[in-house]
Design a protein around this motif. Structure first.
Motif, PDB file in Angstrom:
ATOM      1  N   ASN A  87     -11.327   7.097   3.256  1.00 53.70           N
ATOM      2  CA  ASN A  87     -10.233   7.933   3.721  1.00 53.70           C
ATOM      3  C   ASN A  87     -10.843   9.109   4.473  1.00 53.70           C
ATOM      4  O   ASN A  87     -11.560   9.914   3.880  1.00 53.70           O
ATOM      5  CB  ASN A  87      -9.424   8.430   2.512  1.00 53.70           C
ATOM      6  CG  ASN A  87      -8.219   9.229   2.891  1.00 53.70           C
ATOM      7  OD1 ASN A  87      -8.071   9.712   4.008  1.00 53.70           O
ATOM      8  ND2 ASN A  87      -7.322   9.416   1.930  1.00 53.70           N
ATOM      9  N   ILE A 115       0.864  -1.177   0.000  1.00 55.11           N
ATOM     10  CA  ILE A 115       0.000   0.000   0.000  1.00 55.11           C
ATOM     11  C   ILE A 115       0.902   1.228   0.000  1.00 55.11           C
ATOM     12  O   ILE A 115       1.794   1.345   0.838  1.00 55.11           O
ATOM     13  CB  ILE A 115      -0.927   0.013   1.227  1.00 55.11           C
ATOM     14  CG1 ILE A 115      -1.899  -1.166   1.171  1.00 55.11           C
ATOM     15  CG2 ILE A 115      -1.676   1.342   1.331  1.00 55.11           C
ATOM     16  CD1 ILE A 115      -2.732  -1.347   2.426  1.00 55.11           C
ATOM     17  N   SER A 163      -6.985  -6.682  -0.596  1.00 57.68           N
ATOM     18  CA  SER A 163      -6.161  -6.562  -1.800  1.00 57.68           C
ATOM     19  C   SER A 163      -5.382  -5.252  -1.840  1.00 57.68           C
ATOM     20  O   SER A 163      -4.618  -5.015  -2.762  1.00 57.68           O
ATOM     21  CB  SER A 163      -7.033  -6.653  -3.054  1.00 57.68           C
ATOM     22  OG  SER A 163      -7.694  -7.880  -3.097  1.00 57.68           O
ATOM     23  N   GLY A 164      -5.606  -4.390  -0.841  1.00 61.30           N
ATOM     24  CA  GLY A 164      -4.918  -3.115  -0.787  1.00 61.30           C
ATOM     25  C   GLY A 164      -5.643  -1.998  -1.519  1.00 61.30           C
ATOM     26  O   GLY A 164      -5.099  -0.905  -1.683  1.00 61.30           O
ATOM     27  N   THR A 165      -6.886  -2.244  -1.929  1.00 60.33           N
ATOM     28  CA  THR A 165      -7.679  -1.230  -2.621  1.00 60.33           C
ATOM     29  C   THR A 165      -8.311  -0.288  -1.600  1.00 60.33           C
ATOM     30  O   THR A 165      -8.885  -0.741  -0.605  1.00 60.33           O
ATOM     31  CB  THR A 165      -8.791  -1.901  -3.467  1.00 60.33           C
ATOM     32  OG1 THR A 165      -8.172  -2.790  -4.403  1.00 60.33           O
ATOM     33  CG2 THR A 165      -9.623  -0.871  -4.200  1.00 60.33           C
ATOM     34  N   LEU A 166      -8.217   1.020  -1.861  1.00 58.68           N
ATOM     35  CA  LEU A 166      -8.768   2.030  -0.972  1.00 58.68           C
ATOM     36  C   LEU A 166     -10.284   1.900  -0.890  1.00 58.68           C
ATOM     37  O   LEU A 166     -10.972   1.869  -1.904  1.00 58.68           O
ATOM     38  CB  LEU A 166      -8.394   3.426  -1.474  1.00 58.68           C
ATOM     39  CG  LEU A 166      -8.982   4.606  -0.713  1.00 58.68           C
ATOM     40  CD1 LEU A 166      -8.384   4.699   0.689  1.00 58.68           C
ATOM     41  CD2 LEU A 166      -8.743   5.892  -1.486  1.00 58.68           C
ATOM     42  N   LEU A 167     -10.806   1.856   0.356  1.00 55.23           N
ATOM     43  CA  LEU A 167     -12.247   1.835   0.584  1.00 55.23           C
ATOM     44  C   LEU A 167     -12.748   3.185   1.101  1.00 55.23           C
ATOM     45  O   LEU A 167     -13.751   3.695   0.617  1.00 55.23           O
ATOM     46  CB  LEU A 167     -12.622   0.737   1.583  1.00 55.23           C
ATOM     47  CG  LEU A 167     -12.281  -0.698   1.182  1.00 55.23           C
ATOM     48  CD1 LEU A 167     -12.604  -1.660   2.316  1.00 55.23           C
ATOM     49  CD2 LEU A 167     -13.026  -1.078  -0.093  1.00 55.23           C
ATOM     50  N   TYR A 188      -8.558  -0.012   3.758  1.00 58.68           N
ATOM     51  CA  TYR A 188      -8.276  -0.744   2.525  1.00 58.68           C
ATOM     52  C   TYR A 188      -8.887  -2.138   2.625  1.00 58.68           C
ATOM     53  O   TYR A 188      -9.001  -2.689   3.722  1.00 58.68           O
ATOM     54  CB  TYR A 188      -6.762  -0.906   2.325  1.00 58.68           C
ATOM     55  CG  TYR A 188      -6.000   0.386   2.294  1.00 58.68           C
ATOM     56  CD1 TYR A 188      -5.788   1.062   1.094  1.00 58.68           C
ATOM     57  CD2 TYR A 188      -5.462   0.939   3.451  1.00 58.68           C
ATOM     58  CE1 TYR A 188      -5.074   2.263   1.058  1.00 58.68           C
ATOM     59  CE2 TYR A 188      -4.747   2.132   3.420  1.00 58.68           C
ATOM     60  CZ  TYR A 188      -4.563   2.777   2.225  1.00 58.68           C
ATOM     61  OH  TYR A 188      -3.860   3.948   2.204  1.00 58.68           O
ATOM     62  N   ASN A 189      -9.224  -2.737   1.491  1.00 61.95           N
ATOM     63  CA  ASN A 189      -9.633  -4.138   1.534  1.00 61.95           C
ATOM     64  C   ASN A 189      -8.384  -5.010   1.544  1.00 61.95           C
ATOM     65  O   ASN A 189      -7.252  -4.506   1.497  1.00 61.95           O
ATOM     66  CB  ASN A 189     -10.596  -4.481   0.390  1.00 61.95           C
ATOM     67  CG  ASN A 189      -9.948  -4.454  -0.990  1.00 61.95           C
ATOM     68  OD1 ASN A 189      -8.720  -4.440  -1.131  1.00 61.95           O
ATOM     69  ND2 ASN A 189     -10.778  -4.439  -2.014  1.00 61.95           N
ATOM     70  N   THR A 240      -9.931  -6.616   6.078  1.00 60.84           N
ATOM     71  CA  THR A 240      -9.832  -5.161   5.973  1.00 60.84           C
ATOM     72  C   THR A 240      -8.621  -4.662   6.762  1.00 60.84           C
ATOM     73  O   THR A 240      -8.334  -5.155   7.847  1.00 60.84           O
ATOM     74  CB  THR A 240     -11.117  -4.500   6.515  1.00 60.84           C
ATOM     75  OG1 THR A 240     -12.225  -4.932   5.718  1.00 60.84           O
ATOM     76  CG2 THR A 240     -11.018  -2.991   6.484  1.00 60.84           C
TER      77      THR A 240
END
Length: 167
Positions: free
Chosen positions: A110, A64, A104-108, A101-102, A82
């Motif tokens: 902020n 990340i 997979s490192g994807t932003l959920l 982040y999930n 998460t």
């Protein structure tokens, strides 16, 4: 990093993360991976989060990306994978970002927290998986939760934060 036995003694398994100055670690659910951050995970002077494969004893490197002007001061993982990261501003502007982040490192999500007088902040788990607790230290008049007994005037504030809404 090393294992700790049930009796509190150090175990035989030792992992070399391959970096110095790790500030924060958080195990992934299932104990397959370890996420970590610190001065040793900088990319172009920005502190990011690395992922380490515990079974393969391999640093998988940057996972990340960091946020320019911030350092990672806390990190939690939830049962669903998460990753909740607390970033604190480096330039004495005393603001923090709670970033979710999930697995997979994807932003959920902020969220920015910048109350007047904030000097530092930390997070911890709540009994639910939908919230975390945010503690921030506030410089100034007496607060509603804690007044430092040394008379420094520092106050702590605790907030239960919904990870979906930031409130």
């Amino acid at each position: 990093a090393t294992t700790v036995n049930d009796d509190g003694s150090l175990g035989a398994t030792i992992w070399d993360l391959g970096v110095e100055k790790v500030n924060v670690i958080a195990p992934a659910p299932g104990d397959d991976f370890l996420y970590f951050a610190g001065d040793g995970t900088k990319v172009a002077t920005i502190v990011g989060i690395n992922k380490y494969d515990l079974a393969g004893a391999t640093n998988l490197g940057p996972f990340i990306a960091g946020i320019s002007g911030y350092i990672v001061t806390d990190m939690l993982t939830l049962i669903d994978g998460t990753i909740v990261v607390l970033f604190m501003a480096r330039n004495n502007s005393y603001r923090c970002r709670l970033v979710i982040y999930n697995s997979s490192g994807t932003l959920l999500n902020n969220y920015l927290f910048a109350p007047p007088g904030q000097t530092t902040c930390r997070i911890c788990h709540d009994s639910s998986e939908t919230h975390v607790w945010l503690w921030d230290e506030i410089e100034g008049p007496d607060g509603s939760f804690h007044l430092d007994p040394t008379g420094s005037g520092r106050n702590g504030r605790f907030q239960k934060i919904n990870l979906a809404t930031g409130v």
